[in-house]
Design a protein around this motif. Structure first.
Motif, PDB file in Angstrom:
ATOM      1  N   ILE A   1      14.794   3.947   0.196  1.00 37.85           N
ATOM      2  CA  ILE A   1      13.751   3.201  -0.226  1.00 37.85           C
ATOM      3  C   ILE A   1      12.621   3.217   0.214  1.00 37.85           C
ATOM      4  O   ILE A   1      11.773   2.417   0.415  1.00 37.85           O
ATOM      5  CB  ILE A   1      14.563   1.823   0.444  1.00 37.85           C
ATOM      6  CG1 ILE A   1      14.563   2.029   2.137  1.00 37.85           C
ATOM      7  CG2 ILE A   1      15.660   1.332  -0.113  1.00 37.85           C
ATOM      8  CD1 ILE A   1      14.528   0.596   2.668  1.00 37.85           C
ATOM      9  N   LYS A   2      12.067   4.531   0.194  1.00 32.64           N
ATOM     10  CA  LYS A   2      10.677   4.715   0.717  1.00 32.64           C
ATOM     11  C   LYS A   2       9.770   3.998  -0.145  1.00 32.64           C
ATOM     12  O   LYS A   2       8.710   3.316   0.252  1.00 32.64           O
ATOM     13  CB  LYS A   2      10.501   6.281   0.939  1.00 32.64           C
ATOM     14  CG  LYS A   2       9.063   6.566   1.380  1.00 32.64           C
ATOM     15  CD  LYS A   2       8.932   8.012   1.590  1.00 32.64           C
ATOM     16  CE  LYS A   2       7.637   8.364   2.382  1.00 32.64           C
ATOM     17  NZ  LYS A   2       7.221   9.623   2.606  1.00 32.64           N
ATOM     18  N   ALA A   3       9.899   4.146  -1.399  1.00 38.91           N
ATOM     19  CA  ALA A   3       9.002   3.690  -2.301  1.00 38.91           C
ATOM     20  C   ALA A   3       8.991   2.363  -2.492  1.00 38.91           C
ATOM     21  O   ALA A   3       7.843   1.773  -2.445  1.00 38.91           O
ATOM     22  CB  ALA A   3       9.302   4.404  -3.838  1.00 38.91           C
ATOM     23  N   ALA A   4      10.091   1.758  -2.126  1.00 37.75           N
ATOM     24  CA  ALA A   4      10.058   0.195  -2.464  1.00 37.75           C
ATOM     25  C   ALA A   4       9.604  -0.425  -1.179  1.00 37.75           C
ATOM     26  O   ALA A   4       8.925  -1.564  -1.157  1.00 37.75           O
ATOM     27  CB  ALA A   4      11.856  -0.217  -2.563  1.00 37.75           C
ATOM     28  N   LEU A   5      10.076   0.334   0.133  1.00 39.72           N
ATOM     29  CA  LEU A   5       9.403  -0.293   1.300  1.00 39.72           C
ATOM     30  C   LEU A   5       7.799  -0.299   1.359  1.00 39.72           C
ATOM     31  O   LEU A   5       7.279  -1.377   1.750  1.00 39.72           O
ATOM     32  CB  LEU A   5      10.098   0.474   2.489  1.00 39.72           C
ATOM     33  CG  LEU A   5       9.854  -0.135   3.840  1.00 39.72           C
ATOM     34  CD1 LEU A   5      10.446  -1.532   4.203  1.00 39.72           C
ATOM     35  CD2 LEU A   5      10.661   0.907   4.923  1.00 39.72           C
ATOM     36  N   TYR A   6       7.423   0.742   1.214  1.00 37.22           N
ATOM     37  CA  TYR A   6       5.728   1.230   1.099  1.00 37.22           C
ATOM     38  C   TYR A   6       5.335   0.048   0.091  1.00 37.22           C
ATOM     39  O   TYR A   6       4.201  -0.564   0.432  1.00 37.22           O
ATOM     40  CB  TYR A   6       5.442   2.392   0.599  1.00 37.22           C
ATOM     41  CG  TYR A   6       5.376   3.364   2.075  1.00 37.22           C
ATOM     42  CD1 TYR A   6       6.766   3.779   2.599  1.00 37.22           C
ATOM     43  CD2 TYR A   6       4.301   3.699   2.430  1.00 37.22           C
ATOM     44  CE1 TYR A   6       6.690   4.514   3.607  1.00 37.22           C
ATOM     45  CE2 TYR A   6       4.238   4.716   3.576  1.00 37.22           C
ATOM     46  CZ  TYR A   6       5.569   4.993   4.367  1.00 37.22           C
ATOM     47  OH  TYR A   6       5.627   5.979   5.387  1.00 37.22           O
ATOM     48  N   GLY A   7       5.903  -0.161  -0.931  1.00 36.21           N
ATOM     49  CA  GLY A   7       5.375  -0.952  -1.937  1.00 36.21           C
ATOM     50  C   GLY A   7       5.242  -2.464  -1.477  1.00 36.21           C
ATOM     51  O   GLY A   7       4.424  -3.114  -1.723  1.00 36.21           O
ATOM     52  N   THR A   8       6.582  -2.757  -1.022  1.00 32.20           N
ATOM     53  CA  THR A   8       6.456  -4.059  -0.337  1.00 32.20           C
ATOM     54  C   THR A   8       5.520  -4.358   0.825  1.00 32.20           C
ATOM     55  O   THR A   8       4.610  -5.513   0.759  1.00 32.20           O
ATOM     56  CB  THR A   8       7.852  -4.537   0.212  1.00 32.20           C
ATOM     57  OG1 THR A   8       8.923  -4.531  -0.838  1.00 32.20           O
ATOM     58  CG2 THR A   8       7.846  -5.685   1.076  1.00 32.20           C
ATOM     59  N   LEU A   9       5.417  -3.389   1.470  1.00 34.37           N
ATOM     60  CA  LEU A   9       4.364  -3.630   2.773  1.00 34.37           C
ATOM     61  C   LEU A   9       2.985  -3.650   1.975  1.00 34.37           C
ATOM     62  O   LEU A   9       2.018  -4.433   2.596  1.00 34.37           O
ATOM     63  CB  LEU A   9       4.432  -2.326   3.701  1.00 34.37           C
ATOM     64  CG  LEU A   9       5.766  -2.489   4.540  1.00 34.37           C
ATOM     65  CD1 LEU A   9       5.789  -1.121   5.429  1.00 34.37           C
ATOM     66  CD2 LEU A   9       5.844  -3.562   5.225  1.00 34.37           C
ATOM     67  N   TRP A  10       2.649  -2.714   1.108  1.00 32.08           N
ATOM     68  CA  TRP A  10       1.267  -2.941   0.147  1.00 32.08           C
ATOM     69  C   TRP A  10       0.956  -4.293  -0.205  1.00 32.08           C
ATOM     70  O   TRP A  10       0.069  -4.815   0.114  1.00 32.08           O
ATOM     71  CB  TRP A  10       1.091  -1.923  -0.653  1.00 32.08           C
ATOM     72  CG  TRP A  10       0.501  -0.482  -0.405  1.00 32.08           C
ATOM     73  CD1 TRP A  10       1.130   0.489  -0.070  1.00 32.08           C
ATOM     74  CD2 TRP A  10      -0.790  -0.172  -0.358  1.00 32.08           C
ATOM     75  NE1 TRP A  10       0.225   1.644   0.408  1.00 32.08           N
ATOM     76  CE2 TRP A  10      -1.004   1.116   0.078  1.00 32.08           C
ATOM     77  CE3 TRP A  10      -1.938  -0.974  -0.399  1.00 32.08           C
ATOM     78  CZ2 TRP A  10      -2.113   1.687   0.229  1.00 32.08           C
ATOM     79  CZ3 TRP A  10      -3.223  -0.319  -0.382  1.00 32.08           C
ATOM     80  CH2 TRP A  10      -3.299   0.972  -0.065  1.00 32.08           C
ATOM     81  N   VAL A  11       2.147  -4.870  -1.105  1.00 32.54           N
ATOM     82  CA  VAL A  11       1.880  -5.966  -1.630  1.00 32.54           C
ATOM     83  C   VAL A  11       1.649  -7.060  -0.585  1.00 32.54           C
ATOM     84  O   VAL A  11       0.679  -7.971  -0.847  1.00 32.54           O
ATOM     85  CB  VAL A  11       2.882  -6.166  -2.623  1.00 32.54           C
ATOM     86  CG1 VAL A  11       2.933  -7.786  -3.206  1.00 32.54           C
ATOM     87  CG2 VAL A  11       3.174  -5.401  -3.825  1.00 32.54           C
ATOM     88  N   ILE A  12       2.516  -7.048   0.668  1.00 37.93           N
ATOM     89  CA  ILE A  12       2.564  -8.146   1.509  1.00 37.93           C
ATOM     90  C   ILE A  12       1.003  -8.069   2.263  1.00 37.93           C
ATOM     91  O   ILE A  12       0.561  -9.241   2.375  1.00 37.93           O
ATOM     92  CB  ILE A  12       3.553  -8.204   2.411  1.00 37.93           C
ATOM     93  CG1 ILE A  12       5.140  -8.882   1.331  1.00 37.93           C
ATOM     94  CG2 ILE A  12       3.419  -8.989   3.556  1.00 37.93           C
ATOM     95  CD1 ILE A  12       4.671  -9.997   0.730  1.00 37.93           C
ATOM     96  N   SER A  13       0.798  -6.927   2.500  1.00 39.57           N
ATOM     97  CA  SER A  13      -0.486  -7.003   3.436  1.00 39.57           C
ATOM     98  C   SER A  13      -1.542  -7.323   2.316  1.00 39.57           C
ATOM     99  O   SER A  13      -2.442  -8.272   3.000  1.00 39.57           O
ATOM    100  CB  SER A  13      -0.789  -5.425   3.769  1.00 39.57           C
ATOM    101  OG  SER A  13       0.428  -5.147   4.313  1.00 39.57           O
ATOM    102  N   LEU A  14      -1.926  -6.833   1.411  1.00 39.04           N
ATOM    103  CA  LEU A  14      -2.897  -7.394   0.449  1.00 39.04           C
ATOM    104  C   LEU A  14      -2.949  -8.927   0.032  1.00 39.04           C
ATOM    105  O   LEU A  14      -3.826  -9.700  -0.086  1.00 39.04           O
ATOM    106  CB  LEU A  14      -3.063  -6.631  -0.774  1.00 39.04           C
ATOM    107  CG  LEU A  14      -3.575  -5.140  -0.799  1.00 39.04           C
ATOM    108  CD1 LEU A  14      -3.472  -4.598  -2.122  1.00 39.04           C
ATOM    109  CD2 LEU A  14      -5.032  -5.312  -0.492  1.00 39.04           C
TER     110      LEU A  14
END
Lengths: 289, 294
Positions: B72-85
């Motif tokens: 889930i590396k891509a999904a985890l990073y994607g989620t963290l990116w979206v939530i931080s922004l």
């Protein structure tokens, strides 16, 4: 008691520039009683009406507040005494739909004039509230709050202000070693003296006290009263109180409020011994209110 | 004066009232247990399926068409990116709006209208925001299917709840604190900055974190604006395309192979862990606040 005070008055007279005879006080009996006394007017209300929306809370209030005296405002709940107190530093500005008519002057300056800033006015006219309301900060920061918001950054100067204010409020000896401790850890009486010290730290000219001892135990009340008598040497105090004994003990002048009107105003011993109005007498004798 | 009228002794209905009490107690208890039981069953199922797949490699791998290699590396990073922004965008705007409404705004028709609309917006389904985000950010502003388009859409979604939560936190600050500050000659901004905001900090953070937690779990907006479902890279900037945990879970769970269902369960565990951490922070901040003000 009265004699001592009179001597004190005479001593002060030389220093007073703007003096006026108490004869100008609207209620005639005061003039008769204390025509020898001369007092400086610090604050004055002329024909003040006050409205919360459609409700008129104050009707035609006329009063003089004399320099370095304690003026007590008494009367039953809802009579408008607190509302009047809050017109003096425009605390009522914060209430939506509040409107004031007439003139209120401090040192001759109309507090509601367009050029007068409410924040600046409140620096000159400090206020102590019914319930002790220290900030959730250290004792030191509570006292330093006022000077800081007015631009004092120098640590040494702040330290001196804090010490002087705490001494004036008779709290220094109790807290000098624990100034970093939270102010909320103090007892109710200490908190209220802290609040007084906090007001003194911005060096106001007039101090408004809205039932400052009503939430305190008798011993703390006694200390606050003692403090007020002490502060009278340097400050002009307007005191709202429910406690008639308190008004009789500490104040020099008393105004009796009833249903938004000031029924009677005069020297405190006069009001409490030979009031003019029947309603005043009934109230101070404890027949109502 | 006091002629005694014979009065009947009040009839004792104590037994009946006590019975009603017991019935009500049992009903409440049953309701509570139903909720907890369902949660436990759900957790049990997910843990049973997913725990075997949960390891460091799972977190560090990209999705694969082979279930045993999928991560889930891509999904985890994607989620963290979206939530931080989303946090960076929604929090300043939401808090500022709440301060305006609560501390500055006069009580007039316009502000009452704004207030009512914010309350209503909080109840708008997320897919509606998604369509707005698609039209506005993806197409009109030309952000494409990027992280920033997703974050902006999520910001729209959580702004009303951030505003309302912040307003409530501000309202909970005792007025005596404001009066004390004003009484010393502080301006409105000084009072807000030095007294009101610090006192409301815990409440505001709680509201923000709960709002962000909601955003983490939202799937519809991201699917609608076109987040990808099979991504073998992590976003390097806000303009990159991305996927997110709920999308990845949805994708895996809808495949026929049992092995992928296990991968989905493991990803759910990760999502739950993230949510749990965020909620714990919210609780911690609220507790600290309570201690500070007492």
């Amino acid at each position: 008691m009265i004699k001592l005070e009179n001597m004190e008055f005479n001593g002060q007279q030389q220093a007073q520039t703007k003096t006026m005879a108490a004869a100008a006080v609207p209620t005639p009996d005061v003039a008769v009683r204390s025509q020898k006394r001369e007092e400086t007017v610090r604050a004055e209300a002329k024909d003040v009406n006050f409205f919360y929306g459609d409700f008129q809370a104050l009707k035609n209030i006329n009063i003089h507040v004399f320099d370095r005296r304690i003026t007590a405002l008494i009367g039953p709940s809802g009579c408008g005494k607190s509302t009047f107190l809050r017109t003096l530093n425009r605390m009522n500005d914060l209430i939506e739909g509040a409107r004031v008519e007439g003139s209120i002057t401090i040192d001759g300056q109309d507090v509601n004039a367009p050029g007068v800033d409410a924040a600046d006015l409140r620096k000159r006219v400090g206020m102590v509230f019914q319930r002790p309301n220290p900030f959730p900060m250290s004792i030191f920061d509570n006292i330093a709050y006022g000077p800081r918001i007015h631009g004092e950054k120098n640590k040494k100067a702040l330290g001196e202000i804090v010490e002087r204010s705490l001494r004036q409020a008779a709290l220094w000896d109790e807290v000098k070693d624990v100034q970093k401790r939270s102010a909320l850890a103090l007892s109710g009486g200490q908190q209220q003296r802290l609040c007084i010290a906090r007001v003194l730290a911005v060096e106001p000219e007039v101090v408004l006290m809205d039932e400052p001892a009503s939430a305190l135990d008798p011993n703390s009340t006694y200390r606050i009263e003692e403090l007020m008598t002490e502060l009278k040497n340097d400050y002009t105090i307007v005191l709202v109180t429910h406690n008639m004994q308190q008004a009789a003990r500490v104040s020099d002048y008393t105004g009796f409020f009833l249903r938004g009107e000031m029924k009677e105003f005069g020297a405190t011993d006069k009001i409490f011994t030979t009031p003019e109005q029947k309603e005043t007498e009934d109230y101070i004798r404890g027949r109502f209110g | 004066m006091s002629t005694k009228t014979p009065t009947r002794p009040p009839q004792s209905n104590l037994a009946r009232r006590k019975r009603a009490e017991r019935v009500f107690y049992a009903l409440c208890l049953a309701a509570t247990f139903t909720a907890v039981l369902l949660l436990v069953l759900l957790l049990y199922g997910v843990i049973r399926d997913g725990i075997g797949r949960l390891n460091w490699e799972f977190l560090q791998s990209f999705p694969s068409r082979f279930a045993h290699r999928a991560g889930i590396k891509a999904a985890l990073y994607g989620t963290l990116w979206v939530i931080s922004l989303t946090g960076l965008i929604a929090v300043p705007i939401g808090v500022a709006a709440a301060i305006y409404l609560e501390e500055y705004a006069q009580k007039n028709r316009l502000n009452a209208f704004i207030q009512m609309n914010i309350a209503n917006l909080a109840g708008v389904p997320s897919v509606v925001y998604a369509l707005l985000g698609l039209a506005l950010f993806v197409r009109f502003f030309g952000f494409g299917r990027s992280v920033i388009a997703g974050a902006l859409t999520m910001s729209l979604l959580i702004l009303p709840t951030v505003i309302i939560a912040t307003q409530e936190a501000l309202r909970a600050v005792p007025s005596s604190l404001r009066e004390a500050s004003f009484g010393l000659g502080a301006t409105r901004w000084q009072t807000i900055r030095l007294q009101v905001l610090p006192a409301a900090f815990g409440g505001i953070m709680t509201g923000i974190i709960l709002s962000l937690s909601r955003a983490i779990g939202e799937t519809a907006p991201l699917i609608t604006i076109g987040a990808l479902t099979f991504v073998t890279f992590v976003p390097r900037g806000p303009m990159d395309s991305f996927t997110a945990l709920p999308i990845q879970i949805f994708n895996w769970a809808s495949r026929p192979q049992q092995a992928f269902h296990e991968v989905a369960a493991a990803a759910i565990l990760v999502l739950l862990a993230v949510l749990l951490v965020m909620n714990s922070i919210a609780i911690f901040l609220r507790q600290r606040q309570r201690r500070r003000l007492s």
